[in-house]
Design a protein around this motif. Structure first.
Motif, PDB file in Angstrom:
ATOM      1  N   ARG A 196       0.624  -1.337  -0.119  1.00 40.39           N
ATOM      2  CA  ARG A 196       0.074   0.003  -0.148  1.00 40.39           C
ATOM      3  C   ARG A 196       0.956   1.320  -0.052  1.00 40.39           C
ATOM      4  O   ARG A 196       0.531   2.016  -0.779  1.00 40.39           O
ATOM      5  N   GLU A 197       1.986   1.149   0.714  1.00 39.75           N
ATOM      6  CA  GLU A 197       2.695   2.348   0.899  1.00 39.75           C
ATOM      7  C   GLU A 197       3.441   2.538  -0.750  1.00 39.75           C
ATOM      8  O   GLU A 197       3.517   3.666  -1.019  1.00 39.75           O
ATOM      9  N   ASN A 198       3.968   1.687  -1.242  1.00 44.82           N
ATOM     10  CA  ASN A 198       4.518   1.648  -2.329  1.00 44.82           C
ATOM     11  C   ASN A 198       3.349   2.239  -3.403  1.00 44.82           C
ATOM     12  O   ASN A 198       3.918   3.180  -4.221  1.00 44.82           O
ATOM     13  N   LEU A 199       2.323   1.597  -3.560  1.00 45.25           N
ATOM     14  CA  LEU A 199       1.255   2.120  -4.211  1.00 45.25           C
ATOM     15  C   LEU A 199       1.253   3.681  -4.136  1.00 45.25           C
ATOM     16  O   LEU A 199       0.918   4.413  -4.967  1.00 45.25           O
ATOM     17  N   GLU A 230      -3.777  -6.610  -6.894  1.00 45.51           N
ATOM     18  CA  GLU A 230      -5.223  -6.623  -7.808  1.00 45.51           C
ATOM     19  C   GLU A 230      -6.165  -5.701  -7.315  1.00 45.51           C
ATOM     20  O   GLU A 230      -6.828  -5.112  -8.215  1.00 45.51           O
ATOM     21  N   LEU A 231      -6.389  -5.550  -6.084  1.00 50.39           N
ATOM     22  CA  LEU A 231      -7.431  -4.666  -5.353  1.00 50.39           C
ATOM     23  C   LEU A 231      -7.167  -3.092  -6.038  1.00 50.39           C
ATOM     24  O   LEU A 231      -8.115  -2.305  -6.066  1.00 50.39           O
ATOM     25  N   ALA A 232      -5.774  -2.799  -6.159  1.00 52.97           N
ATOM     26  CA  ALA A 232      -5.649  -1.625  -6.612  1.00 52.97           C
ATOM     27  C   ALA A 232      -5.353  -1.436  -8.256  1.00 52.97           C
ATOM     28  O   ALA A 232      -4.996  -0.545  -8.557  1.00 52.97           O
ATOM     29  N   GLY A 233      -5.860  -2.692  -8.815  1.00 53.61           N
ATOM     30  CA  GLY A 233      -5.902  -2.492 -10.404  1.00 53.61           C
ATOM     31  C   GLY A 233      -4.475  -2.814 -10.989  1.00 53.61           C
ATOM     32  O   GLY A 233      -4.233  -2.600 -12.157  1.00 53.61           O
ATOM     33  N   LYS A 359       8.541  -9.901 -31.404  1.00 55.89           N
ATOM     34  CA  LYS A 359       7.350 -10.116 -30.636  1.00 55.89           C
ATOM     35  C   LYS A 359       7.394 -10.073 -28.962  1.00 55.89           C
ATOM     36  O   LYS A 359       6.792  -9.308 -28.272  1.00 55.89           O
ATOM     37  N   ALA A 360       8.621 -10.534 -28.641  1.00 55.19           N
ATOM     38  CA  ALA A 360       8.746 -10.505 -27.278  1.00 55.19           C
ATOM     39  C   ALA A 360       9.245  -9.142 -26.868  1.00 55.19           C
ATOM     40  O   ALA A 360       9.070  -8.723 -25.421  1.00 55.19           O
ATOM     41  N   MET A 361       9.491  -8.316 -27.594  1.00 51.57           N
ATOM     42  CA  MET A 361       9.996  -6.855 -27.301  1.00 51.57           C
ATOM     43  C   MET A 361       8.984  -5.918 -27.599  1.00 51.57           C
ATOM     44  O   MET A 361       8.960  -4.485 -27.618  1.00 51.57           O
ATOM     45  N   THR A 362       7.922  -6.554 -28.231  1.00 52.19           N
ATOM     46  CA  THR A 362       6.731  -5.616 -28.345  1.00 52.19           C
ATOM     47  C   THR A 362       5.147  -6.283 -27.881  1.00 52.19           C
ATOM     48  O   THR A 362       4.841  -5.867 -26.730  1.00 52.19           O
ATOM     49  N   SER A 363       4.456  -6.818 -28.495  1.00 53.88           N
ATOM     50  CA  SER A 363       3.096  -7.113 -28.326  1.00 53.88           C
ATOM     51  C   SER A 363       3.101  -8.213 -27.057  1.00 53.88           C
ATOM     52  O   SER A 363       2.173  -7.745 -26.157  1.00 53.88           O
ATOM     53  N   THR A 364       3.946  -9.165 -26.830  1.00 57.43           N
ATOM     54  CA  THR A 364       3.776  -9.823 -25.702  1.00 57.43           C
ATOM     55  C   THR A 364       4.258  -8.813 -24.442  1.00 57.43           C
ATOM     56  O   THR A 364       3.645  -9.142 -23.380  1.00 57.43           O
ATOM     57  N   ALA A 365       5.213  -8.087 -24.537  1.00 57.12           N
ATOM     58  CA  ALA A 365       5.439  -7.279 -23.465  1.00 57.12           C
ATOM     59  C   ALA A 365       4.333  -6.375 -23.335  1.00 57.12           C
ATOM     60  O   ALA A 365       4.134  -5.814 -21.899  1.00 57.12           O
ATOM     61  N   ALA A 366       3.588  -5.892 -24.045  1.00 56.91           N
ATOM     62  CA  ALA A 366       2.641  -4.966 -23.961  1.00 56.91           C
ATOM     63  C   ALA A 366       1.030  -5.774 -23.270  1.00 56.91           C
ATOM     64  O   ALA A 366       0.495  -5.120 -22.360  1.00 56.91           O
ATOM     65  N   ASP A 367       1.161  -7.047 -23.486  1.00 60.38           N
ATOM     66  CA  ASP A 367       0.039  -7.924 -22.979  1.00 60.38           C
ATOM     67  C   ASP A 367       0.593  -8.001 -21.494  1.00 60.38           C
ATOM     68  O   ASP A 367      -0.378  -7.837 -20.505  1.00 60.38           O
ATOM     69  N   LEU A 368       1.871  -8.123 -21.017  1.00 55.89           N
ATOM     70  CA  LEU A 368       2.423  -8.443 -19.702  1.00 55.89           C
ATOM     71  C   LEU A 368       1.999  -7.050 -18.870  1.00 55.89           C
ATOM     72  O   LEU A 368       1.412  -7.253 -17.720  1.00 55.89           O
ATOM     73  N   MET A 369       2.134  -6.034 -19.566  1.00 53.12           N
ATOM     74  CA  MET A 369       1.904  -4.659 -18.728  1.00 53.12           C
ATOM     75  C   MET A 369       0.417  -4.080 -19.023  1.00 53.12           C
ATOM     76  O   MET A 369       0.066  -3.267 -18.357  1.00 53.12           O
ATOM     77  N   GLY A 370      -0.382  -5.046 -19.407  1.00 50.71           N
ATOM     78  CA  GLY A 370      -1.715  -4.755 -19.631  1.00 50.71           C
ATOM     79  C   GLY A 370      -2.175  -3.416 -20.376  1.00 50.71           C
ATOM     80  O   GLY A 370      -3.052  -2.860 -20.119  1.00 50.71           O
ATOM     81  N   MET A 371      -1.311  -3.145 -21.499  1.00 46.07           N
ATOM     82  CA  MET A 371      -1.613  -1.877 -22.399  1.00 46.07           C
ATOM     83  C   MET A 371      -1.645  -2.397 -23.618  1.00 46.07           C
ATOM     84  O   MET A 371      -1.419  -1.353 -24.577  1.00 46.07           O
TER      85      MET A 371
END
Ligand SMILES: [Zn+2]
Length: 419
Positions: A196-199, A230-233, A359-371
């Motif tokens: 919580r403090e970190n967020l 997860e509670l903080a999204g 792909k590992a430097m673009t679309s899969t990375a974006a999936d990981l970051m939820g963007m």
């Protein structure tokens, strides 16, 4: 002084919003499937891609001419440390000493230079995975987002949360020397509070170090962090060096495993079944030997080969693999991005195809970051993060060293001839 302030806002806002950028792209590369589109017209409006179509029209001064370039979406480095510069002239290559010598303010200055270097080299998104002193990462991200300094879009972990001692070996009279580099938290109550403090102080995701001591985080402890995140999204990324650490992290529901050199096939399969991403930071022998060139090279070679073997097995299992460099060294000649690209030597050695490296430097990375709905592909509606280079990275990803055009959010930070 309200009136002049308003005028200033209008001056900045109106011309920037109205203008389209038109790019003529010789070859567009789509890393998701390794396909290409030839002679395309990309239209960028208000920082987003609004059209991609076959080229038509005339070439005048208003068109950005990339007709002899290979064009793709900007790159991601999912494991980076902007505000950590291990400089063996001063710290002997030991980042514990780096943290003692360099105050957060100076590390933020170093981070500004690294962020600029990364962006101008083609990285439009980075995930900063900790080791920032007292939230230097958050300050750098804020400076970029508010337009004070050039840099990639950043995700920030803030302070790394870890069992007592984290990645250091302290002595009892000076236990505080581990702060602020790490946030020691043991047991579910302390972990909940640390997350919580970190967020609160600006982390956009949570980084845990699971297992760098004899005592490691339990499934219950990691699950607490996952639930709070997860509670903080957001989500948890877990540094796992041991097999048991990886097992605990996967069982607890983390989003990614960082490093993971000691994952047998069974554990890689567990990760795949749980939808966990692997950000493997596959060090080269030269990278490992950097801090101490006088040491016996064979140990570094063995460690490098261990990472290559693990990547090869993860790739064969079709695990979601994401590129992350863990670049941290000072090298005035090469720069931070060059050090990052060097990690691809390990990917080639592991037999990962050029398209799958991209792909590992673009679309899969974006999936990981939820963007994925914002970045990670060159597509209509997404943000205009566009790079270009003279040679084809589908033939050889060494072409990435020579990226000479960089646009992020529709703003050009580098064009051929500007360096
Ligand atoms: Zn790291």
């Amino acid at each position: 002084m309200k009136f002049p302030h308003l005028l200033l806002l209008l001056l900045f806002a109106i011309p920037a919003q109205a203008q389209d950028t038109v790019i003529r792209a010789g070859t567009i590369i789509h890393p998701q499937d390794g396909s290409v589109s030839i002679d395309q017209k990309i239209t960028v409006t208000n920082g987003r891609i609004t059209a991609i179509e076959d080229w038509s029209g005339s070439m005048d001064d208003s068109v950005t001419d990339l007709s002899d370039r290979f064009v793709m979406t900007g790159l991601f480095d999912a494991h980076s440390h902007m505000a950590l510069v291990v400089d063996k002239r001063y710290d002997g290559g030991n980042y514990y000493v780096t943290g003692l010598l360099n105050p957060t303010a100076y590390r933020a200055v170093q981070g500004v230079a690294n962020a600029r270097n990364m962006l101008e080299s083609g990285f439009t998104v980075i995930r900063d995975i900790g080791n920032n002193g007292n939230y230097a990462d958050v300050a750098i991200k804020k400076g970029i987002d508010e337009g004070f300094i050039p840099g990639p879009h950043m995700e920030t972990s803030g302070r790394i949360i870890a069992p007592f001692g984290a990645q250091f070996h302290l002595q009892p009279e000076k236990p505080g020397l581990g702060n602020p580099e790490y946030f020691f938290a043991d047991g579910v109550v302390e972990i909940m509070k640390a997350v919580r403090e970190n967020l609160h102080f600006g982390a956009t995701f949570i980084k845990l170090v699971i297992d760098d001591q004899r005592y490691i985080y339990s499934v219950e402890e990691i699950r607490t962090a996952v639930r709070e995140a997860e509670l903080a999204g957001t989500y948890v990324s877990a540094h796992c060096w041991t097999e048991q650490g990886a097992r605990n992290a996967i069982a607890a529901g983390v989003r990614s495993i960082e490093h993971g050199p000691n994952m047998p096939d069974e554990v890689l399969q567990m990760a795949k079944d749980a939808g966990v991403f692997l950000v493997g930071t596959e060090f080269t022998t030269a990278g490992l030997a950097w801090a101490d060139p006088t040491a016996d090279i064979s140990a570094f070679e063995a460690e490098h080969l261990q990472f290559v073997d693990r990547l090869r097995r993860a790739y064969a299992l079709d695990l979601k693999i994401v590129y992350g460099s863990d670049a941290v060294f000072f090298d005035a000649e090469k720069g931070r991005a060059y050090e990052s690209f060097d990690v691809l030597h390990s990917w080639r050695e592991a037999g990962v195809s050029n398209a799958d490296q991209l792909k590992a430097m673009t679309s899969t990375a974006a999936d990981l970051m939820g963007m994925s709905d914002e970045r990670g592909a060159l597509a209509v509606g997404l943000r205009a993060d566009i790079i270009a280079m003279p040679a084809n990275p589908l033939d050889d990803t060494n072409a990435l060293y020579n990226i000479d055009y960089v646009m992020k959010d529709g703003t050009v930070y580098r064009h051929p001839g500007s360096h």
